[in-house]
Design a protein around this motif. Structure first.
Motif, PDB file in Angstrom:
ATOM      1  N   SER A  98       1.703  24.133 -16.040  1.00 45.85           N
ATOM      2  CA  SER A  98       3.231  23.805 -15.282  1.00 45.85           C
ATOM      3  C   SER A  98       4.440  23.915 -15.770  1.00 45.85           C
ATOM      4  N   ARG A  99       4.823  23.712 -17.329  1.00 47.26           N
ATOM      5  CA  ARG A  99       5.467  24.653 -17.653  1.00 47.26           C
ATOM      6  C   ARG A  99       6.065  25.123 -18.255  1.00 47.26           C
ATOM      7  N   LEU A 100       4.895  26.470 -18.962  1.00 47.17           N
ATOM      8  CA  LEU A 100       5.094  27.449 -18.911  1.00 47.17           C
ATOM      9  C   LEU A 100       5.467  28.607 -17.299  1.00 47.17           C
ATOM     10  N   GLY A 101       4.506  28.050 -16.002  1.00 45.87           N
ATOM     11  CA  GLY A 101       5.174  28.549 -15.193  1.00 45.87           C
ATOM     12  C   GLY A 101       6.763  28.336 -14.619  1.00 45.87           C
ATOM     13  N   SER A 102       7.334  26.851 -14.946  1.00 49.24           N
ATOM     14  CA  SER A 102       8.340  26.940 -14.440  1.00 49.24           C
ATOM     15  C   SER A 102       9.678  27.254 -15.221  1.00 49.24           C
TER      16      SER A 102
END
Length: 169
Positions: free
Chosen positions: A134-138
């Motif tokens: 989720s951190r990478l995507g956001s």
């Protein structure tokens, strides 16, 4: 996030059984490999795993220690969940439900089941992987330039684990 990106874990990989064969569970090392920025090309960060031990050493082979390597791009992962009640014994006959989790990728067309040491480690892995994905995507969605420093290496040279000792003669 840093801990997830630098930790190499020993787990068990359960492959799905079919009507023809049923592979035994395999001990694996799993880690997250950072992506690489090469000029204008980005090689995505990946969840990787490799057999911890060779199954059948072939005396004729020069590369006896070559182990099978598997990977899935972090951005291809669509689901990371405990397997409690989701998997059945006919598909995964050796799975320990309380310590296993499922990673679904490519919109559900690929599923991988892994077994952690216990239920606590399983939850730590699930939470950590969800956080990293989720951190990478956001960061990509909002255009945060620090994504390159956090998830990509300039030369693709960083992988978790110890630096090998090289003896000079």
């Amino acid at each position: 996030v840093f801990e997830q990106l630098t930790t190499r874990r020993l787990m068990v990989w359960h492959q799905e059984a079919n009507q023809i064969s049923c592979e035994p569970p395999v001990a694996i090392h799993a880690w997250i490999e950072t992506g690489t920025q090469l000029n204008t090309t980005l090689i995505q960060p990946k969840f990787c795993w490799q057999e911890a031990y060779t199954r059948k050493p072939d005396k004729k082979s020069v590369l006896q220690n070559a182990l099978t390597f598997h990977a899935v791009d972090l951005l291809d992962i669509s689901k990371i969940i405990p397997v409690d009640g989701i998997v059945t014994r006919d598909r995964y006959p050796f799975v320990k439900r309380n310590s296993c989790f499922l990673i679904e990728a490519f919109g559900g067309s690929h599923s991988m089941v892994f077994e952690a040491r216990d239920e606590t480690e399983r939850q730590d892995i699930i939470d950590g992987l969800k956080l990293v994905v989720s951190r990478l995507g956001s960061k990509i969605i909002v255009g945060d330039g620090t994504v390159l420093n956090e998830f990509f290496t300039p030369f693709g040279a960083q992988v978790p684990g110890d630096i090998p000792l090289v003896q000079h003669h």
